[in-house]
Scaffold this motif. Structure first.
Motif, mmCIF file in Angstrom:
data_model
loop_
_atom_site.group_PDB
_atom_site.id
_atom_site.type_symbol
_atom_site.label_atom_id
_atom_site.label_comp_id
_atom_site.label_asym_id
_atom_site.label_seq_id
_atom_site.Cartn_x
_atom_site.Cartn_y
_atom_site.Cartn_z
ATOM 1 N N GLN A 158 0.829 -1.222 0.000
ATOM 2 C CA GLN A 158 0.000 0.000 0.000
ATOM 3 C C GLN A 158 0.857 1.264 0.000
ATOM 4 N N GLN A 159 1.920 1.229 -0.778
ATOM 5 C CA GLN A 159 2.833 2.375 -0.882
ATOM 6 C C GLN A 159 3.374 2.464 -2.303
ATOM 7 N N THR A 160 3.728 3.706 -2.698
ATOM 8 C CA THR A 160 4.503 3.831 -3.936
ATOM 9 C C THR A 160 5.967 3.531 -3.583
ATOM 10 N N PHE A 161 6.771 3.278 -4.607
ATOM 11 C CA PHE A 161 8.217 3.107 -4.370
ATOM 12 C C PHE A 161 8.787 4.350 -3.674
ATOM 13 N N ALA A 162 8.236 5.542 -4.017
ATOM 14 C CA ALA A 162 8.766 6.782 -3.442
ATOM 15 C C ALA A 162 8.358 6.974 -1.980
ATOM 16 N N GLU A 163 7.348 6.206 -1.523
ATOM 17 C CA GLU A 163 6.925 6.286 -0.117
ATOM 18 C C GLU A 163 7.626 5.247 0.750
ATOM 19 N N MET A 164 8.253 4.278 0.104
ATOM 20 C CA MET A 164 8.906 3.198 0.869
ATOM 21 C C MET A 164 10.228 3.673 1.467
ATOM 22 N N THR A 165 10.659 3.024 2.556
ATOM 23 C CA THR A 165 12.015 3.264 3.042
ATOM 24 C C THR A 165 12.962 2.669 1.996
ATOM 25 N N ARG A 166 14.219 3.107 2.033
ATOM 26 C CA ARG A 166 15.205 2.564 1.088
ATOM 27 C C ARG A 166 15.325 1.056 1.266
ATOM 28 N N GLN A 167 15.258 0.617 2.539
ATOM 29 C CA GLN A 167 15.401 -0.816 2.833
ATOM 30 C C GLN A 167 14.267 -1.603 2.195
ATOM 31 N N ARG A 168 13.029 -1.079 2.322
ATOM 32 C CA ARG A 168 11.907 -1.840 1.765
ATOM 33 C C ARG A 168 11.966 -1.868 0.241
ATOM 34 N N LYS A 169 12.196 -0.699 -0.374
ATOM 35 C CA LYS A 169 12.294 -0.702 -1.845
ATOM 36 C C LYS A 169 13.419 -1.653 -2.271
ATOM 37 N N GLY A 170 14.508 -1.631 -1.489
ATOM 38 C CA GLY A 170 15.657 -2.481 -1.809
ATOM 39 C C GLY A 170 15.330 -3.964 -1.803
ATOM 40 N N LYS A 171 14.312 -4.351 -1.040
ATOM 41 C CA LYS A 171 13.940 -5.773 -0.994
ATOM 42 C C LYS A 171 12.899 -6.137 -2.043
ATOM 43 N N VAL A 172 11.883 -5.267 -2.207
ATOM 44 C CA VAL A 172 10.733 -5.683 -3.029
ATOM 45 C C VAL A 172 10.846 -5.258 -4.490
ATOM 46 N N SER A 173 11.782 -4.360 -4.802
ATOM 47 C CA SER A 173 11.828 -3.814 -6.164
ATOM 48 C C SER A 173 12.400 -4.824 -7.157
ATOM 49 N N HIS A 174 12.166 -4.524 -8.435
ATOM 50 C CA HIS A 174 12.742 -5.280 -9.553
ATOM 51 C C HIS A 174 14.263 -5.419 -9.373
ATOM 52 N N ARG A 175 14.922 -4.320 -8.962
ATOM 53 C CA ARG A 175 16.382 -4.347 -8.798
ATOM 54 C C ARG A 175 16.761 -5.218 -7.602
ATOM 55 N N GLY A 176 15.965 -5.096 -6.520
ATOM 56 C CA GLY A 176 16.203 -5.908 -5.330
ATOM 57 C C GLY A 176 16.103 -7.396 -5.660
ATOM 58 N N LEU A 177 15.088 -7.753 -6.472
ATOM 59 C CA LEU A 177 14.888 -9.171 -6.805
ATOM 60 C C LEU A 177 15.999 -9.673 -7.730
ATOM 61 N N ALA A 178 16.438 -8.801 -8.654
ATOM 62 C CA ALA A 178 17.544 -9.201 -9.541
ATOM 63 C C ALA A 178 18.830 -9.393 -8.726
ATOM 64 N N PHE A 179 19.086 -8.510 -7.759
ATOM 65 C CA PHE A 179 20.300 -8.631 -6.938
ATOM 66 C C PHE A 179 20.220 -9.818 -5.980
ATOM 67 N N GLU A 180 19.008 -10.147 -5.535
ATOM 68 C CA GLU A 180 18.854 -11.298 -4.633
ATOM 69 C C GLU A 180 19.359 -12.576 -5.327
ATOM 70 N N GLN A 181 19.070 -12.682 -6.636
ATOM 71 C CA GLN A 181 19.565 -13.856 -7.392
ATOM 72 C C GLN A 181 21.051 -13.739 -7.697
ATOM 73 N N LEU A 182 21.483 -12.480 -7.915
ATOM 74 C CA LEU A 182 22.862 -12.267 -8.373
ATOM 75 C C LEU A 182 23.897 -12.513 -7.275
#
Ligand code: IMP
Length: 189
Positions: A158-182
């Motif tokens: 229930q948030q935009t990426f711009a409303e999320m903390t850096r930590q949360r965006k870092g986990k749930v974002s497209h980039r976060g998911l790509a880095f989780e695999q990398l």
């Protein structure tokens, strides 16, 4: 410690990439500005590979590149790989997207991020991709992040990426998911 050249000129992306890669046995350096690589690929993966490969070859070092963007369902996937080229500034890109989508009731969209790592000879050593699904709001919300973040809403949080903390965006974002695999694979090279 090995050197890893980050093939980006986008400060928002760079900051997020640094957060994922800090303390991982690599010393990050930024690609020189004058090394301009044309994104001639037709997919995020192709563009990430060509940016990583050409940077690695030009510098004679390992290189990492991210190619990412926003695909809006009602706009047949636009702006997609053209997300950075959709307007001159973040404000103009957001305004154009909102205008083109208008009152369309289908607000579904996804952020896609392809990451590639190339060896100093330009060969691709690793490739990953992450996707984050969400919706396009009718007006921007939030102050954080960069790019299209203020109009990209993630229903699960229930948030935009711009409303999320850096930590949360870092986990749930497209980039976060790509880095989780990398990251686990990065230990193997
Ligand atoms: P490129 O990968 O350099 O071609 O540019 C990607 C473009 O997509 C950026 O300039 C942003 O406009 C957008 N973009 C990519 N990732 C994000 C993100 O995490 N938040 C907001 N916009 C993004």
């Amino acid at each position: 410690m090995r050197k890893l050249v980050v093939a980006t000129g986008n400060p928002g992306k760079l900051q997020e990439m640094e957060e994922y890669l800090t303390g991982k046995n690599w010393i990050l350096t930024l690609k020189p500005q004058e090394l301009d690589i044309q994104e001639t690929g037709t997919t995020f993966r192709e563009n990430a590979c060509l940016k990583a490969s050409q940077t690695a070859q030009a510098m004679g070092e390992w290189a990492i590149a991210d190619d990412s963007g926003l695909a809006v369902e009602a706009l047949n996937g636009a702006p997609g790989i053209y997300s950075a080229r959709y307007g001159a500034t973040d404000t103009e890109r957001i305004a154009r997207l909102l205008k083109e989508l208008g009152d369309n009731s289908n607000r579904k969209a996804q952020f896609i991020c392809a990451i590639a790592i190339a060896a100093p000879d330009g060969s691709i050593a690793l490739e990953t991709e992450g996707i984050c699904r969400g919706e396009i709001l009718k007006s921007p919300r939030g102050q954080g992040g960069f790019g299209y973040d203020p109009i990209f809403y993630v229903p699960q949080w229930q948030q935009t990426f711009a409303e999320m903390t850096r930590q949360r965006k870092g986990k749930v974002s497209h980039r976060g998911l790509a880095f989780e695999q990398l990251l686990p694979q990065l230990k193997t090279i």
